[in-house]
Write an enzyme that holds these catalytic residues in place. Structure first.
Site, PDB file in Angstrom:
ATOM      1  N   TYR A 172      45.966  43.498  44.325  1.00  0.00           N
ATOM      2  CA  TYR A 172      44.893  42.608  43.888  1.00  0.00           C
ATOM      3  C   TYR A 172      44.755  41.460  44.888  1.00  0.00           C
ATOM      4  CZ  TYR A 172      48.814  40.154  41.476  1.00  0.00           C
ATOM      5  OH  TYR A 172      50.002  39.528  41.152  1.00  0.00           O
ATOM      6  N   CYS A 173      43.533  40.970  45.020  1.00  0.00           N
ATOM      7  CA  CYS A 173      43.192  39.903  45.968  1.00  0.00           C
ATOM      8  C   CYS A 173      43.777  40.177  47.355  1.00  0.00           C
ATOM      9  CB  CYS A 173      43.674  38.548  45.447  1.00  0.00           C
ATOM     10  SG  CYS A 173      42.930  37.129  46.285  1.00  0.00           S
ATOM     11  N   PRO A 174      43.435  41.306  47.968  1.00  0.00           N
ATOM     12  CA  PRO A 174      44.018  41.654  49.273  1.00  0.00           C
ATOM     13  C   PRO A 174      43.506  40.759  50.388  1.00  0.00           C
ATOM     14  CG  PRO A 174      42.273  43.188  48.697  1.00  0.00           C
ATOM     15  CD  PRO A 174      42.468  42.316  47.492  1.00  0.00           C
TER      16      PRO A 174
END
Length: 306
Positions: A172-174
């Site tokens: 998540y949120c790379p």
């Protein structure tokens, strides 16, 4: 993407820390024994308060009213969304669903995509004045990544040597400055800039299950997409997330926060706790201050485009 080295010397803004910094802590009571000790009830309200607090602190740092500062904080349970996340067709309904489960939600202003917040996740922010000359935000990201690596090394040096900074696909949120061990992400970094100051912010998954946090965000996107195809949002694979405690690093937020303080001390940066700052300079800023509450309301109106 290639691994980004964390030990190389950098030039310009963000490459070094000031010799003296303020220390503001909003950590859950059971995880902290210092001046930033708060009961759970004091930190379980509006999810935007920590972000509004940093907005005001950043403004004051830029105005020269307070030293450059470090802010360490936790929240008992929430999901902070990126602006694009909030525009997904089922986002409003999915946020209401999370709120009904006691998981607070908000749209954050520091960039990035959805991230979970809970008692086992430490948020680390450096709030610094802008400097003249070269301004490369990669230097700022690299600085905070190095500090986090050094903090892990204080108690778990072997784990620290395995930390890699590069995007973890499926997390998540790379981002380019994802921090991982063995391909499993435990930290992401974002930033926000004002006219006279800026802050670099990291979420660090310390204790508990990374996969469970990943599943929370994966299910958020699945529900928020509302069955529509062709939408652009992170395709989260929960197994790509882990807590430091699962990766051979610190197992408690208290140990990790102690490592952060020690890492700055080893960089010859003195941290002055907020209580001492108030006694010596008269400066005080709390979540409960009206201007912080007003800033939270402003952020809600500006970034919540549901």
């Amino acid at each position: 993407m290639n691994r980004i080295p964390l030990n190389e010397k950098t030039e310009g803004e963000g490459s070094t820390l000031p010799p003296v910094m303020g220390l503001f802590e909003h950590l859950l009571e059971e995880e902290n024994n210092g001046e930033g000790r708060y009961p759970v009830s004091a930190l379980s309200g509006d999810l935007l308060l920590p972000f509004a607090f940093e907005e005001m602190l950043c403004r004051d740092v830029g105005a020269g009213l307070i030293l450059p500062s470090l802010h360490l904080w936790t929240h008992p349970g929430g999901v902070a969304l990126g602006l694009r996340d909030s525009k997904l067709p089922g986002a409003a309904r999915t946020m209401d669903k999370l709120e009904s489960r006691g998981i607070r939600t908000a749209v954050r202003h520091s960039g990035g995509a959805a991230v979970p917040l809970d008692a086992g996740i430490v948020n680390v922010s450096l709030i610094l004045p802008k400097s003249h000359g070269k301004q490369d935000f990669h230097d700022d990201f690299r600085l905070l990544a190095a500090i986090i690596t050094e903090a892990v090394a204080v108690s778990h040096p072997e784990a620290a040597t395995q930390i890699v900074a590069k995007e973890v696909v499926g997390s998540y949120c790379p981002g380019d400055f994802d921090l991982s061990i063995g391909g499993r992400k435990f930290c992401g970094i974002a930033q926000r800039r004002q006219s006279q100051a800026y802050f670099v912010h990291a979420f660090v998954v310390v204790s508990g299950s990374g996969q469970e946090r990943g599943e929370l965000i994966r299910s958020f996107y699945e529900d928020a997409a509302a069955g529509e195809h062709g939408l652009s949002y992170p395709q989260v694979r929960p197994e790509t997330i882990a807590g430091l405690g699962e990766l051979g690093g610190p197992t408690t937020t208290a140990a990790f926060c102690s490592g952060i303080r020690e890492a700055l001390a080893r960089r010859a940066t003195e941290l002055i706790p907020s209580g001492r700052l108030e006694r010596e300079t008269g400066y005080k800023l709390e979540y409960s201050d009206q201007r912080v509450k007003d800033a939270a309301q402003m952020l809600r109106g500006r970034y919540s485009q549901l």
